[in-house]
Design an enzyme around this catalytic site. Sequence first.
Site, short mmCIF file in Angstrom:
data_model
loop_
_atom_site.label_atom_id
_atom_site.label_comp_id
_atom_site.label_asym_id
_atom_site.label_seq_id
_atom_site.Cartn_x
_atom_site.Cartn_y
_atom_site.Cartn_z
N ASN A 1 7.17 0.65 5.17
CA ASN A 1 7.85 -0.22 5.81
C ASN A 1 9.01 -0.59 5.22
O ASN A 1 10.01 -1.17 5.75
CB ASN A 1 7.04 -1.51 6.58
CG ASN A 1 5.95 -2.02 5.71
OD1 ASN A 1 6.13 -1.98 4.31
ND2 ASN A 1 5.41 -2.93 5.93
N CYS A 2 9.12 -0.80 3.78
CA CYS A 2 9.96 -1.64 3.02
C CYS A 2 10.90 -0.81 3.05
O CYS A 2 12.18 -0.95 2.51
CB CYS A 2 9.22 -1.91 1.62
SG CYS A 2 8.03 -2.90 1.36
N ARG B 1 -12.52 8.16 -1.53
CA ARG B 1 -12.80 8.73 -3.34
C ARG B 1 -14.18 8.30 -3.77
O ARG B 1 -14.54 8.90 -4.36
CB ARG B 1 -11.61 8.14 -3.83
CG ARG B 1 -10.48 8.88 -3.65
CD ARG B 1 -9.14 8.51 -4.50
NE ARG B 1 -8.89 7.22 -4.83
CZ ARG B 1 -7.73 6.82 -3.89
NH1 ARG B 1 -7.19 7.36 -3.10
NH2 ARG B 1 -7.67 5.32 -4.29
#
Length: 547
Positions: free
Chosen positions: A41-42, A21
């Site tokens: 991953n959580c 960006r």
Amino acid sequence: MKIVIVGGVAGGASAAARARRLSEAAEIVVFERGQDPSFANCGMPYYIGGEIEVRDKLLVAPLSLLRERHRLDVRIRSQVEAIDRQNKTVTVRSLDDNRTYQESYDQLILATGAAPLKPPIPGIDSTGIYTLRDLQDADQLHAVATGGAKSAVIVGAGFIGIEMAENLVRRGLAVTIVELADQVLPPWDKEMVTPIESHLESSGVALRLGDSATAFTAKEGHVVVTLKSGDQLETDFVVLSVGVRPENQLAKVAGLDLGERGGVKVNRYMQTSDPHIYAVGDVVEVTDVVSSSATQIPLAGPANRQGRIAADHIFGRETYYRGTQGTAVVGVFDMAAAMTGLSEKVLQRLGMDYEKIYIHPAHHAGYYPGAQPMSLKLIFEPTTGRILGAQAVGRQGVDKRIDVIAMAIQADMNVLDLEESELCYAPQFGSAKDPVNMAGFVASGVVRGDHPVVHCDQILSAVQAGTVLIDVRSEKEFSEGHIAGAINQPIDSLRDNLDSLPNDKPIIVYCYVGMRGYLATRILLQNGFEVKNLSGGYKSWRMFADA
């Protein structure tokens, strides 16, 4: 400008997207050892448990999006094996064909993360023993949890251990948690998680606290877990969740500075000891906001911010990382525990001076249907009221209150500021005096000297030294349970019975949650008595006694 990033997921993927960006001209190469460069991953325990039904929902930024929308050169199944700092190159091995090659860089970002700990326990590499780090691990656990397994043993009662327990119970498995500490969720203070422990047990999870695994043995398709206590647990499979260690081997071999716990040392811009190499995420050592000490706190939110900051600094932006305060929340069936800042146990270890208060408010106005109780602990400097940490547990509204206090810590506010915090209110969302305000009222009274408090762990010694303990609840409440040695003197008749109270001895008063005790304290103080209120009242006492 050529930027090479080692590792994706939170820190690395955030750095790559931010760098794009900021520059359309930059060449950005991302090396990812696994198949998926950016995944949640959580969310993996909830995929294993079936709450998240579609695996692809865990793909935060699919490979195609990173390559096509962001024009990133993402190379999966690519292991970076060495860094040549002098020539500014990395050695890469393709895991598909074992080909090795060199890749140059102008700026290098290490986002190698942290790996699950595997203690040197006999049999730990046996079949049927799993860890959870990436989607391939999640796939394996999903398969075994849905493949006819009836039971599981989870070693470790931290975030992953608790979340896995909930999700495996959801799958219908019999689950046992083995935890070396004498409590679940070791970062929290022990008394604050007693409601969580009770809730886990009532939800079908067996707890073996203060115990540990000493051996794993394969037995006819099962695993036998031998415990330090001598007991043995036979189960279908084991999930190890005993903590993580920084994946620092690349940095270590390259000669970058490491902290005592193995985290890569970085400055506020996420630069390592080599100004052309940055490090972000779980691999780095961070500065604790409250104590200013170095620590390791592996959390996704900080990793994302660190990735952005590294990219910003590469392109000349003067943003910097403020430090980590350990703001976290974990769901436990239909309850939650949240915390921010330092716990009491850490403050004791650091030798920092502190005071604390407990409150037990409803999460919204009590007259509105569905109000749920919560318990909140606020820790602060005794003289200045600077907020040092907070913990809360309950069924609703826990995350909201800890988030507010987390922002107060980041803004270096004190407990008097919490009194004046203007928070949104409607009866179904909160109270005119929000739990955050209430915590501020109580703590500010302590700082000002209007509300002397005593704590549960001080009661026994105080009574033994001659302090008079007075329960100001109703006779009915007193008869249903009270602290041993207490005298019952209901608050509503306290003023009429002042002559019967000893004025030559210190007094501790308590009620159920602290409010009536506070009123009694103000009455007695203004009538010449030496008095303190038990913070959090009998409810805190029960939490302490059960801890």
